[in-house]
Design an enzyme around this catalytic site. Structure first.
Site, PDB file in Angstrom:
ATOM      1  N   LYS A 257     -12.592  -1.023   5.888  1.00  0.00           N
ATOM      2  CA  LYS A 257     -11.686  -1.933   6.584  1.00  0.00           C
ATOM      3  C   LYS A 257     -12.077  -2.107   8.048  1.00  0.00           C
ATOM      4  O   LYS A 257     -11.722  -3.093   8.664  1.00  0.00           O
ATOM      5  CB  LYS A 257     -10.248  -1.435   6.506  1.00  0.00           C
ATOM      6  CG  LYS A 257      -9.693  -1.384   5.095  1.00  0.00           C
ATOM      7  CD  LYS A 257      -9.262  -2.733   4.561  1.00  0.00           C
ATOM      8  CE  LYS A 257      -9.057  -2.731   3.064  1.00  0.00           C
ATOM      9  NZ  LYS A 257      -8.008  -1.855   2.612  1.00  0.00           N
TER      10      LYS A 257
ATOM     11  N   TRP B 134       0.830  -1.219   0.000  1.00  0.00           N
ATOM     12  CA  TRP B 134       0.000   0.000   0.000  1.00  0.00           C
ATOM     13  C   TRP B 134       0.852   1.251   0.000  1.00  0.00           C
ATOM     14  O   TRP B 134       0.510   2.248  -0.640  1.00  0.00           O
ATOM     15  CB  TRP B 134      -0.992  -0.025   1.157  1.00  0.00           C
ATOM     16  CG  TRP B 134      -2.075  -1.028   0.923  1.00  0.00           C
ATOM     17  CD1 TRP B 134      -2.310  -2.174   1.626  1.00  0.00           C
ATOM     18  CD2 TRP B 134      -3.062  -1.001  -0.129  1.00  0.00           C
ATOM     19  NE1 TRP B 134      -3.380  -2.854   1.078  1.00  0.00           N
ATOM     20  CE2 TRP B 134      -3.857  -2.159   0.008  1.00  0.00           C
ATOM     21  CE3 TRP B 134      -3.340  -0.118  -1.173  1.00  0.00           C
ATOM     22  CZ2 TRP B 134      -4.910  -2.454  -0.854  1.00  0.00           C
ATOM     23  CZ3 TRP B 134      -4.406  -0.403  -2.041  1.00  0.00           C
ATOM     24  CH2 TRP B 134      -5.165  -1.569  -1.871  1.00  0.00           C
TER      25      TRP B 134
ATOM     26  N   ASP C 224      -1.762   6.876   6.087  1.00  0.00           N
ATOM     27  CA  ASP C 224      -2.809   5.980   5.594  1.00  0.00           C
ATOM     28  C   ASP C 224      -3.027   4.968   6.705  1.00  0.00           C
ATOM     29  O   ASP C 224      -2.161   4.141   6.995  1.00  0.00           O
ATOM     30  CB  ASP C 224      -2.339   5.287   4.311  1.00  0.00           C
ATOM     31  CG  ASP C 224      -3.324   4.229   3.830  1.00  0.00           C
ATOM     32  OD1 ASP C 224      -4.408   4.079   4.449  1.00  0.00           O
ATOM     33  OD2 ASP C 224      -3.009   3.540   2.837  1.00  0.00           O
TER      34      ASP C 224
HETATM   35  C1  LIG Z   1      -7.467  -1.307   1.392  1.00  0.00           C
HETATM   36  C2  LIG Z   1      -6.389  -0.328   1.547  1.00  0.00           C
HETATM   37  C3  LIG Z   1      -6.253   0.768   0.675  1.00  0.00           C
HETATM   38  C4  LIG Z   1      -7.171   0.971  -0.517  1.00  0.00           C
HETATM   39  O1  LIG Z   1      -8.374   1.436  -0.062  1.00  0.00           O
HETATM   40  P1  LIG Z   1      -9.616   1.734  -1.025  1.00  0.00           P
HETATM   41  O2  LIG Z   1     -10.577   2.313  -0.053  1.00  0.00           O
HETATM   42  O3  LIG Z   1     -10.034   0.445  -1.628  1.00  0.00           O
HETATM   43  O4  LIG Z   1      -9.190   2.741  -2.029  1.00  0.00           O
HETATM   44  C5  LIG Z   1      -5.240   1.664   0.905  1.00  0.00           C
HETATM   45  N1  LIG Z   1      -4.386   1.516   1.940  1.00  0.00           N
HETATM   46  C6  LIG Z   1      -4.474   0.474   2.794  1.00  0.00           C
HETATM   47  C7  LIG Z   1      -3.513   0.363   3.912  1.00  0.00           C
HETATM   48  C8  LIG Z   1      -5.483  -0.467   2.622  1.00  0.00           C
HETATM   49  O5  LIG Z   1      -5.580  -1.502   3.482  1.00  0.00           O
END
Ligand SMILES: *Cc1c(COP(=O)(O)O)cnc(C)c1O
Length: 361
Positions: A196, A103, A172
């Site tokens: 998530k 990511w 993030d």
């Molecule tokens: C799932 C995930 C993403 C992508 O997220 P989306 O909402 O599908 O764009 C980005 N960073 C991390 C750490 C993730 O687990």
């Protein structure tokens, strides 16, 4: 409801049964309005109450201070990879990115279109099996922010402590959003896709230091500007009302459970059950992650052979333990244990792992 299986999916996540039931019960006729919430005008009073409550709960549960606000932005976490750099970087400024895995790499690739991006630490040499200590992170002169991925969903690693560096952090936090407290004074911005840990897919939560959003970069389209969303309290355009209503309910559920501290304790306890099963398996199960960097949300593990892994996945599915397959890029197994996964679900997994090892070890 007895036919609900244990869902260890990395995203979208399992959600509290009570929240799903509550939404079901009010779905057709929201509080006597004669229509569902998602059919109403997003300017209607009923919806506005839901919207503002979700905003305030997000700030309250995450204990964000006064100088922060929260934004609901469609496009998930991946759109934030670009928006962060578009909004925060001015000509001549650069940003450092800590490359902890899949990511983080995505965040770097997208940010590169909008400014000078450099890698402040690269986990490649260690196979992305750990996060760095502060002294390993290189922050160059003129750095506007340091971007970290607090929990790598695919690699199963997390920062046990957030870096203490001389520049603001941007994070993030998708796969551990609101699963642990944030030292807000070190951060300018924290974002994550809600699917998530907090609700159905459809948007990201962006916690932003208000002074960072303004003055705005006026050369980008309105939807991509943080100041526009801030100004309109995330009602600049038609928001994803269903997702926001669900997130509001999950936040209420979290608050009733004891809030962030309780959630953080539960997460350590639940992940610990699976890690113990791995560590006490005489090597039958193995975790490639350095111990100090083990994620509390995504527990990755291997079995002695790919044939046994396939068998493990097939039999676990028959035992109502779903989505234990590791990400296709790394293989193996992964149990994603998000906020709404009950301890009983994790215990069922640990029991299954024990039985499987007794049979095949
Ligand atoms: C799932 C995930 C993403 C992508 O997220 P989306 O909402 O599908 O764009 C980005 N960073 C991390 C750490 C993730 O687990």
């Amino acid at each position: 409801m007895s036919n609900r299986k244990h869902n260890f999916c990395a995203g979208p996540c399992t959600l509290p049964t009570s929240v799903l039931e509550e939404m079901r019960d009010e779905f057709l006729d929201y509080q006597g309005a004669g229509l569902s919430l998602i059919e109403m005008s997003h300017r209607a009073g009923e919806y506005d109450t839901v919207h503002q409550e979700a905003r305030h709960l997000a700030l309250e549960v995450f204990r964000a201070p006064e100088d922060f606000d929260v934004l609901f932005i469609q496009g998930g976490a991946i759109l934030q990879f670009a928006m962060v750099a578009m909004n925060l970087l001015r000509p001549g400024e650069r940003a450092g990115y800590v490359n902890t895995g899949a990511w983080a790499k995505g965040a770097i690739a997208d940010a590169r279109h909008y400014g000078e991006i450099y890698t402040a630490w690269d986990g490649a040499a260690d196979g992305y099996a750990r996060t760095p200590g502060d002294s390993e992170i290189e922050v160059r002169d003129g750095t506007r922010y340091l971007h970290i991925t607090t929990n790598e969903t695919i690699g199963g690693i997390r920062f046990p402590d957030f870096p203490a560096v001389d520049v603001p952090l941007v994070a993030d936090m998708s796969s551990e959003l609101m699963a642990r407290p944030i030292p807000w004074d070190r951060f300018d911005l924290v974002y994550g896709g809600v699917q998530k840990n907090l609700g159905p897919a459809g948007m990201a939560l962006v916690f932003i230091r208000k002074s960072v959003a303004c003055p705005a970069n006026e050369s980008i389209a309105r939807y991509l500007r943080y100041d526009v969303h801030l100004d309109k309290e995330s009602l600049f355009n038609t928001p994803p009302m269903f997702t926001i209503a669900m997130v509001g309910k999950v936040l209420k559920w979290m608050k009733a459970r004891g809030g962030l501290d309780a959630i953080e304790r539960e997460a350590a306890d639940k992940a610990g059950i699976v890690y113990r099963q791995i560590d006490e398996s005489d090597g039958f199960y193995s975790c490639p992650v350095h111990r100090a960097s083990r994620s509390h949300m995504n527990v990755v593990f291997r079995l002695p052979s790919e044939a046994l892994e396939s068998r493990f996945l097939a039999e676990s599915k028959s035992a109502d333990l779903l989505n234990l397959k590791g990400h296709r890029s790394v293989g193996g197994c992964r149990a994603s244990i998000y906020n709404a996964m009950p301890r009983s679900g994790v215990e069922a997994l640990a029991d299954f792992m024990q039985r499987f090892r007794d049979e095949h070890g």
